[in-house]
Design an enzyme around this catalytic site. Structure first.
Site, PDB file in Angstrom:
ATOM      1  N   HIS A 155       3.923  -9.920  -9.377  1.00 51.87           N
ATOM      2  CA  HIS A 155       5.376 -10.072  -9.298  1.00 51.87           C
ATOM      3  C   HIS A 155       5.972  -8.970  -8.414  1.00 51.87           C
ATOM      4  CE1 HIS A 155       9.581 -10.323 -10.367  1.00 51.87           C
ATOM      5  NE2 HIS A 155       9.539  -9.068 -10.782  1.00 51.87           N
ATOM      6  N   SER A 156       5.496  -7.767  -8.605  1.00 51.22           N
ATOM      7  CA  SER A 156       5.980  -6.624  -7.817  1.00 51.22           C
ATOM      8  C   SER A 156       4.979  -5.494  -7.984  1.00 51.22           C
ATOM      9  CB  SER A 156       7.352  -6.157  -8.330  1.00 51.22           C
ATOM     10  OG  SER A 156       7.205  -5.497  -9.583  1.00 51.22           O
ATOM     11  N   SER A 191      19.811  -7.842  -7.479  1.00 52.65           N
ATOM     12  CA  SER A 191      18.756  -7.984  -8.483  1.00 52.65           C
ATOM     13  C   SER A 191      19.013  -9.043  -9.558  1.00 52.65           C
ATOM     14  CB  SER A 191      18.501  -6.644  -9.169  1.00 52.65           C
ATOM     15  OG  SER A 191      18.237  -5.637  -8.238  1.00 52.65           O
ATOM     16  N   GLU A 221       0.827  -1.208   0.000  1.00 52.01           N
ATOM     17  CA  GLU A 221       0.000   0.000   0.000  1.00 52.01           C
ATOM     18  C   GLU A 221       0.859   1.254   0.000  1.00 52.01           C
ATOM     19  OE1 GLU A 221      -3.135  -0.484  -1.174  1.00 52.01           O
ATOM     20  OE2 GLU A 221      -2.960   1.562  -0.378  1.00 52.01           O
TER      21      GLU A 221
END
Lengths: 440, 364
Positions: free
Chosen positions: B255-256, B126, B40
């Protein structure tokens, strides 16, 4: 082509017969003659395959590190590795074929001496070798990885650039792989062609977080390699393969360090600064001698030694003195490391008039003849001279074509007659009148 | 256990004590709560990016619980539950996501790239699968040190397609490393379903090709995950060989925050897994059937965990970001001359043009 095959077959048979001298003659005469010189010379021409375009110049025997021993480059490497494994019980050496001694004999005897858990082969996988090495280093143990040829380092590029170089930074110094050193044979060897001759230092120079080092000699190599292994940052150590056997000098038996990120002025001079690293240092030394003898030009010769982080101060200090800079390397011209040096020097030294800055690419590839095969000469760089004059260039009356050529060009060209010495130039724009640098 | 939290085969019941199982439950639900709030917060523009762990909490907690606290963890990016189980404080999760001065990583990476030396959790990076051969190297070093430690390496079924995965498996087997490879097969690599990721029998089937003993488990059954990891750990340390666990689960979330998965899968599919086969629900059924948990405790815990997360969140928001001078340190252990020059140049630049930069948000 049929003639070629026949000649090649003939050569192979003769070689098998073990007639070394005869083989050499035929190789020189028959093969070259058949392909390159349709009209044969009378008798057996004593043409030999030119491998080295330079002479290795050993440094004087070092006195301050105790007993020395005559060593070539690979023996000096072995000595450094031996010293490292002796004093650091966590140190391990791994890579393809290192167990039996390595394809260049750099690890001979180490497995027997230190055990198979410390000197071991890995599967044939460069990304694995470097990734594995990073993991060892993350635990704090010393990892010495070998990549069989610098030409094959590219599968590991992601692990080196995205991981090793960034480990400390991205973790806020919680983790690092500083105890990783990657070694790889580097540079032209004469017959290596595209994939056994590369000098990839420029790719890695663009990567903050790693160090890149290239020695010019056995003494330098042992000291620099020991410094890399002990350095708390991941290091890439490129070993000029053509020097493995050709370079011989007295090297201390005990461990010692040659500092990283310090260039060495190996000859002082006043008229021009010559910068090189690795094999090319020896070419440049010869150039300096020739320039003195034939042109009366006094050259200051600098061996850069560490490519990243490089010793800006030493080079700039020299250029402030001489006013001229010439950088010479084997790697391709565009984006080669010379461009970094030349742009930094010019940026730094606005307080004086830099007269001239050259980048000269060494065309070090002579005829490439493998067992029975002939590959084409592939020019790696080109023969242009990059000229960045910042001052007036007076008439080139002083130099002749001949003299210009002698300042470091080696000709190339497929199907040319075998390279002769001294070389003749392929481009000329080299001359300028030396004017006094203005001090700022 | 089955989807109703009933033990299927009593001989496989790990018989974990109540305290431990409650810790499982609290870790998974606290993670879930933190995920909701931080997701959020990204939507509201407070943090730049976030990745949730919905549906995979069982894989994290079940495996983490089977390890020693000093076993080194190499993760991919969707293993926050491992850190949660190891009691990584909410403050530090938030600090990393906000990139504030409390972040141990000094604010340098995108959110969810956690790392913790103290808890033996190597900082996330990453690039995918790069951690796999690294984990193998770390395991080799642990073996040489006679540490009686195992290394665990997490990755998704997508990352398992990378060359680094192949490299890692092969090295682990040939060099006899005490490592657990833990593959979270969650059905998707961003939008790419498994049918487009591989044609073989998943990741577990690849193990034997390398000489690695492998097992496939129900990733949403926290006890199954626990059992498999426990046994793998025991044998890896005792026998110095790698083990591969493929935990079948489902990525319930996107996923993100940069992804909207309704673009490539149906809401029905997601709801099915959320409602019918969720590791948290299954464990709650188990707890309730044992009398170790009830609705009242559930309500109280939800309120308490939400409060804890909100407090940490509000505090994290108020803190400044690290000093801009930290852009240049830790590139090397020492700062080389060229970097120091760049650092000084930036300082001079900020002195002259500082008004154009939000320097108030940053420590000096």
């Amino acid at each position: 082509m049929a003639a070629f095959a026949a000649t090649a077959g003939g050569l192979l048979r003769l070689r098998a017969a073990g007639s070394e001298g005869q083989w050499r003659r035929l190789r020189g005469a028959g093969l070259l003659r058949g392909l390159l010189q349709p009209e044969s010379a009378t008798g057996v021409a004593a043409q030999r395959r030119r491998v080295a375009h330079f002479t290795f110049q050993p440094d004087p025997e070092p006195r301050e590190y105790g007993q020395t021993q005559k060593m070539n480059l690979f023996q000096a490497i072995t000595s450094a590795l031996d010293n490292s494994l002796a004093k650091d019980p966590t140190a391990v050496i791994f890579g393809e074929d290192v167990a039996f001694g390595g394809v260049f004999r750099c690890t001979v005897g180490l497995r027997d001496k230190y055990g198979k858990d410390r000197v071991f082969n890995t599967p044939l996988c460069e990304q694995g070798i470097v990734g594995f090495g990073i993991g060892i280093a993350v635990t704090g143990a010393t990892a010495i990885a070998e990549i069989q040829f610098a030409d094959y380092i590219f599968p590991a590029f992601d692990q080196i650039v995205n991981e090793a170089a960034k480990y400390r930074y991205r973790s806020g110094d919680l983790f690092n792989c500083g105890s990783l050193t990657i070694r790889a044979p580097w540079g032209c060897v004469g017959h290596g062609a595209l994939y056994h001759s590369q000098s990839p230092e420029a790719f890695f120079a663009h990567c903050p977080g790693i160090k890149v080092v290239v020695p010019r000699s056995p003494f330098q190599a042992k000291g620099l390699l020991l410094s890399c292994i002990e350095d708390k940052n991941p290091c890439i150590f490129f070993e000029p393969k053509i020097l493995y056997r050709a370079a011989v000098e007295q090297v201390p038996v005990e461990p010692y360090n040659v500092p990283l990120s310090q260039a060495e002025v190996i000859q002082e001079g006043s008229d021009v600064t010559l910068v090189a690293w690795g094999t090319q240092v020896h070419v440049i030394r010869e150039v300096a001698a020739m320039a003195q003898e034939k042109l009366g030009v006094s050259c200051e010769v600098i061996d850069l030694r560490t490519i990243l982080p490089w010793d800006v101060d030493t080079v700039c200090k020299s250029v402030i003195k001489t006013g001229r800079l010439l950088i010479s390397h084997e790697a391709p011209l565009t984006g080669g490391f010379a461009s970094e040096i030349s742009s930094t020097v010019q940026d730094r030294d606005r307080t004086f008039a830099l007269q001239l800055c050259f980048t000269v690419i060494s065309l070090a590839h002579s005829v490439i003849v493998l067992e029975g095969e002939e590959t084409l000469q592939i020019p790696f760089g080109n023969s242009e001279v990059t000229e960045i004059p910042t001052a007036e260039i007076e008439s080139p009356a002083e130099c002749t074509q001949e003299q210009a050529g002698e300042l470091g060009h080696v000709p190339t060209g497929a199907c040319a007659p075998a390279p002769s010495w001294p070389p003749h130039s392929t481009s000329a724009s080299l001359c300028s009148r030396i004017t006094t640098p203005q001090s700022g | 256990m089955d989807r109703q939290g009933q033990i299927i085969n009593p001989s496989e019941d790990p018989h974990l004590p109540q305290e431990k199982v409650l810790k499982f439950y609290r870790s998974m639900t606290l993670l879930n709560t933190m995920d909701r709030i931080l997701y959020e917060s990204q939507r509201q523009g407070r943090i730049s990016f976030y990745m949730t762990n919905y549906g995979e909490e069982g894989t994290h907690v079940g495996s983490a619980a089977a390890l020693d606290n000093t076993d080194l963890v190499f993760g991919q990016y969707r293993e926050a539950g491992v850190l949660m189980y190891r009691d990584y404080p909410l403050e530090l999760f938030m600090a990393q996501c906000y990139g504030n001065v409390s972040d141990l990583g000094k604010g340098r990476q995108m959110p969810v790239h956690y790392g913790c030396r103290e808890r033996h959790f190597v900082t996330i990076s990453s690039p995918l699968a790069t951690q796999i051969p690294q984990a193998v190297g770390a395991a080799y070093a642990a073996k040489r040190a006679n540490a009686n430690r195992v290394v665990i390496c997490y990755f998704g079924e997508g990352a398992a397609s990378e060359g680094d995965a192949h490299a890692g498996f092969n090295f682990a087997a040939t060099l006899e490393c005490p490592i657990i490879f833990f593959c979270r097969n969650n059905g998707y690599a961003i939008s790419t379903p498994t049918s487009e990721q591989y044609r073989g029998d998943g990741i577990a089937a690849r193990g034997p090709g390398y000489g690695i003993m492998s097992i496939r488990v129900d990733g949403n059954d926290v006890f199954a995950v626990y059992n498999a990891t426990k046994e793998a750990r025991r044998r890896a340390v005792a026998e110095n060989q790698p083990f591969l666990i493929e935990a079948m689960t489902y990525r319930i979330g996107h996923h993100s925050t940069s992804d909207d998965s309704s673009a490539y899968r149906s809401v029905d599919e997601v709801n099915y897994w959320d409602k019918q086969d969720h590791p948290i629900s299954r464990l709650r059924h188990y707890l309730q059937s044992r009398g170790w948990w009830d609705d009242e405790q559930e309500k109280a815990w939800r309120k308490q965990s939400r409060k804890k997360v909100m407090e940490a969140f509000e505090q994290a928001e108020r803190k400044p970001k690290p000093s801009p001078s930290l852009l240049f340190s830790d590139v090397y252990q020492e700062m080389p001359a060229q970097l120091r020059k760049q650092q000084e140049a930036l300082a001079r630049h900020l002195q002259t043009y500082g008004e154009h930069y939000p320097l108030d948000h940053f420590e000096k």
